[in-house]
Design a protein around this motif. Structure first.
Motif, PDB file in Angstrom:
ATOM      1  N   MET A 128       0.847  -1.179   0.000  1.00 59.50           N
ATOM      2  CA  MET A 128       0.000   0.000   0.000  1.00 59.50           C
ATOM      3  C   MET A 128       0.892   1.241   0.000  1.00 59.50           C
ATOM      4  O   MET A 128       1.801   1.360   0.809  1.00 59.50           O
ATOM      5  CB  MET A 128      -0.900  -0.035   1.233  1.00 59.50           C
ATOM      6  CG  MET A 128      -1.683   1.240   1.446  1.00 59.50           C
ATOM      7  SD  MET A 128      -2.917   1.097   2.738  1.00 59.50           S
ATOM      8  CE  MET A 128      -4.149   0.187   1.853  1.00 59.50           C
ATOM      9  N   ALA A 129       0.643   2.153  -0.886  1.00 60.86           N
ATOM     10  CA  ALA A 129       1.447   3.361  -1.008  1.00 60.86           C
ATOM     11  C   ALA A 129       1.104   4.362   0.098  1.00 60.86           C
ATOM     12  O   ALA A 129      -0.054   4.519   0.477  1.00 60.86           O
ATOM     13  CB  ALA A 129       1.224   4.013  -2.368  1.00 60.86           C
ATOM     14  N   VAL A 130       2.133   5.019   0.616  1.00 56.78           N
ATOM     15  CA  VAL A 130       1.942   6.067   1.611  1.00 56.78           C
ATOM     16  C   VAL A 130       1.276   7.259   0.936  1.00 56.78           C
ATOM     17  O   VAL A 130       1.688   7.680  -0.143  1.00 56.78           O
ATOM     18  CB  VAL A 130       3.302   6.474   2.214  1.00 56.78           C
ATOM     19  CG1 VAL A 130       3.139   7.638   3.160  1.00 56.78           C
ATOM     20  CG2 VAL A 130       3.952   5.296   2.920  1.00 56.78           C
ATOM     21  N   GLU A 131       0.218   7.797   1.562  1.00 59.12           N
ATOM     22  CA  GLU A 131      -0.551   8.868   0.938  1.00 59.12           C
ATOM     23  C   GLU A 131      -0.449  10.203   1.657  1.00 59.12           C
ATOM     24  O   GLU A 131      -0.467  11.248   1.026  1.00 59.12           O
ATOM     25  CB  GLU A 131      -2.024   8.456   0.851  1.00 59.12           C
ATOM     26  CG  GLU A 131      -2.236   7.251  -0.042  1.00 59.12           C
ATOM     27  CD  GLU A 131      -3.670   6.766  -0.031  1.00 59.12           C
ATOM     28  OE1 GLU A 131      -4.462   7.226   0.805  1.00 59.12           O
ATOM     29  OE2 GLU A 131      -3.996   5.907  -0.864  1.00 59.12           O
ATOM     30  N   LYS A 132      -0.359  10.212   3.013  1.00 58.52           N
ATOM     31  CA  LYS A 132      -0.337  11.490   3.718  1.00 58.52           C
ATOM     32  C   LYS A 132       0.351  11.370   5.074  1.00 58.52           C
ATOM     33  O   LYS A 132       0.478  10.280   5.632  1.00 58.52           O
ATOM     34  CB  LYS A 132      -1.748  12.038   3.898  1.00 58.52           C
ATOM     35  CG  LYS A 132      -2.655  11.144   4.716  1.00 58.52           C
ATOM     36  CD  LYS A 132      -4.061  11.715   4.800  1.00 58.52           C
ATOM     37  CE  LYS A 132      -4.944  10.744   5.581  1.00 58.52           C
ATOM     38  NZ  LYS A 132      -6.300  11.244   5.708  1.00 58.52           N
ATOM     39  N   GLU A 133       0.778  12.513   5.610  1.00 61.16           N
ATOM     40  CA  GLU A 133       1.399  12.557   6.927  1.00 61.16           C
ATOM     41  C   GLU A 133       0.409  12.104   7.988  1.00 61.16           C
ATOM     42  O   GLU A 133      -0.789  12.314   7.868  1.00 61.16           O
ATOM     43  CB  GLU A 133       1.869  13.976   7.241  1.00 61.16           C
ATOM     44  CG  GLU A 133       3.024  14.431   6.389  1.00 61.16           C
ATOM     45  CD  GLU A 133       3.475  15.839   6.723  1.00 61.16           C
ATOM     46  OE1 GLU A 133       3.068  16.385   7.762  1.00 61.16           O
ATOM     47  OE2 GLU A 133       4.245  16.402   5.925  1.00 61.16           O
ATOM     48  N   GLY A 134       0.913  11.473   9.028  1.00 56.76           N
ATOM     49  CA  GLY A 134       0.082  11.039  10.137  1.00 56.76           C
ATOM     50  C   GLY A 134      -0.458   9.628  10.022  1.00 56.76           C
ATOM     51  O   GLY A 134      -1.005   9.095  10.987  1.00 56.76           O
ATOM     52  N   GLU A 135      -0.316   9.008   8.845  1.00 52.61           N
ATOM     53  CA  GLU A 135      -0.772   7.621   8.693  1.00 52.61           C
ATOM     54  C   GLU A 135       0.067   6.713   9.586  1.00 52.61           C
ATOM     55  O   GLU A 135       1.238   6.961   9.820  1.00 52.61           O
ATOM     56  CB  GLU A 135      -0.625   7.149   7.247  1.00 52.61           C
ATOM     57  CG  GLU A 135      -1.597   7.771   6.293  1.00 52.61           C
ATOM     58  CD  GLU A 135      -1.422   7.282   4.871  1.00 52.61           C
ATOM     59  OE1 GLU A 135      -2.413   7.303   4.150  1.00 52.61           O
ATOM     60  OE2 GLU A 135      -0.314   6.892   4.479  1.00 52.61           O
ATOM     61  N   LYS A 136      -0.553   5.636  10.083  1.00 52.14           N
ATOM     62  CA  LYS A 136       0.141   4.673  10.924  1.00 52.14           C
ATOM     63  C   LYS A 136       0.196   3.333  10.211  1.00 52.14           C
ATOM     64  O   LYS A 136      -0.786   2.914   9.590  1.00 52.14           O
ATOM     65  CB  LYS A 136      -0.577   4.517  12.258  1.00 52.14           C
ATOM     66  CG  LYS A 136      -0.602   5.774  13.087  1.00 52.14           C
ATOM     67  CD  LYS A 136      -1.377   5.557  14.372  1.00 52.14           C
ATOM     68  CE  LYS A 136      -1.502   6.862  15.144  1.00 52.14           C
ATOM     69  NZ  LYS A 136      -2.290   6.677  16.381  1.00 52.14           N
ATOM     70  N   TYR A 137       1.331   2.672  10.327  1.00 50.73           N
ATOM     71  CA  TYR A 137       1.532   1.363   9.707  1.00 50.73           C
ATOM     72  C   TYR A 137       2.118   0.399  10.723  1.00 50.73           C
ATOM     73  O   TYR A 137       2.870   0.799  11.607  1.00 50.73           O
ATOM     74  CB  TYR A 137       2.493   1.472   8.513  1.00 50.73           C
ATOM     75  CG  TYR A 137       1.905   2.194   7.332  1.00 50.73           C
ATOM     76  CD1 TYR A 137       1.334   1.498   6.277  1.00 50.73           C
ATOM     77  CD2 TYR A 137       1.900   3.585   7.269  1.00 50.73           C
ATOM     78  CE1 TYR A 137       0.783   2.155   5.191  1.00 50.73           C
ATOM     79  CE2 TYR A 137       1.350   4.254   6.185  1.00 50.73           C
ATOM     80  CZ  TYR A 137       0.797   3.531   5.154  1.00 50.73           C
ATOM     81  OH  TYR A 137       0.243   4.192   4.081  1.00 50.73           O
ATOM     82  N   ARG A 138       1.761  -0.905  10.578  1.00 50.15           N
ATOM     83  CA  ARG A 138       2.267  -1.934  11.479  1.00 50.15           C
ATOM     84  C   ARG A 138       2.788  -3.117  10.669  1.00 50.15           C
ATOM     85  O   ARG A 138       2.199  -3.505   9.658  1.00 50.15           O
ATOM     86  CB  ARG A 138       1.148  -2.411  12.405  1.00 50.15           C
ATOM     87  CG  ARG A 138       1.570  -3.583  13.289  1.00 50.15           C
ATOM     88  CD  ARG A 138       0.505  -4.094  14.235  1.00 50.15           C
ATOM     89  NE  ARG A 138      -0.781  -4.205  13.592  1.00 50.15           N
ATOM     90  CZ  ARG A 138      -1.913  -3.712  14.094  1.00 50.15           C
ATOM     91  NH1 ARG A 138      -1.918  -3.067  15.223  1.00 50.15           N
ATOM     92  NH2 ARG A 138      -3.043  -3.878  13.441  1.00 50.15           N
ATOM     93  N   CYS A 139       3.854  -3.725  11.179  1.00 48.89           N
ATOM     94  CA  CYS A 139       4.382  -4.970  10.612  1.00 48.89           C
ATOM     95  C   CYS A 139       3.652  -6.118  11.295  1.00 48.89           C
ATOM     96  O   CYS A 139       3.650  -6.216  12.525  1.00 48.89           O
ATOM     97  CB  CYS A 139       5.880  -5.078  10.855  1.00 48.89           C
ATOM     98  SG  CYS A 139       6.578  -6.667  10.319  1.00 48.89           S
ATOM     99  N   ASN A 140       3.018  -6.969  10.515  1.00 53.11           N
ATOM    100  CA  ASN A 140       2.275  -8.098  11.077  1.00 53.11           C
ATOM    101  C   ASN A 140       3.174  -9.254  11.498  1.00 53.11           C
ATOM    102  O   ASN A 140       2.697 -10.224  12.069  1.00 53.11           O
ATOM    103  CB  ASN A 140       1.228  -8.594  10.079  1.00 53.11           C
ATOM    104  CG  ASN A 140       0.098  -7.600   9.916  1.00 53.11           C
ATOM    105  OD1 ASN A 140      -0.364  -7.011  10.883  1.00 53.11           O
ATOM    106  ND2 ASN A 140      -0.339  -7.392   8.686  1.00 53.11           N
ATOM    107  N   ILE A 141       4.487  -9.137  11.239  1.00 59.40           N
ATOM    108  CA  ILE A 141       5.411 -10.201  11.633  1.00 59.40           C
ATOM    109  C   ILE A 141       6.078  -9.877  12.972  1.00 59.40           C
ATOM    110  O   ILE A 141       6.006 -10.648  13.914  1.00 59.40           O
ATOM    111  CB  ILE A 141       6.462 -10.442  10.533  1.00 59.40           C
ATOM    112  CG1 ILE A 141       5.752 -10.941   9.268  1.00 59.40           C
ATOM    113  CG2 ILE A 141       7.531 -11.435  11.003  1.00 59.40           C
ATOM    114  CD1 ILE A 141       6.629 -11.052   8.048  1.00 59.40           C
TER     115      ILE A 141
END
Length: 40
Positions: free
Chosen positions: A1-14
């Protein structure tokens, strides 16, 4: 999924790493050789 805007949060499922985007530069976030999941 491409980063779209500041403030988004992402997690590694591993390993569980979490990141918050502070500057959008395009592309995708990868951890443990897998795309990170957007969580917010």
């Amino acid at each position: 999924m491409a980063v779209e805007k500041e403030g988004e949060k992402y997690r590694c499922n591993i390993c569980g790493n979490e990141v918050i985007v502070t500057k959008v530069g395009g592309g995708t976030l990868v951890c443990c050789d897998e795309d990170m999941e957007k969580i917010g």
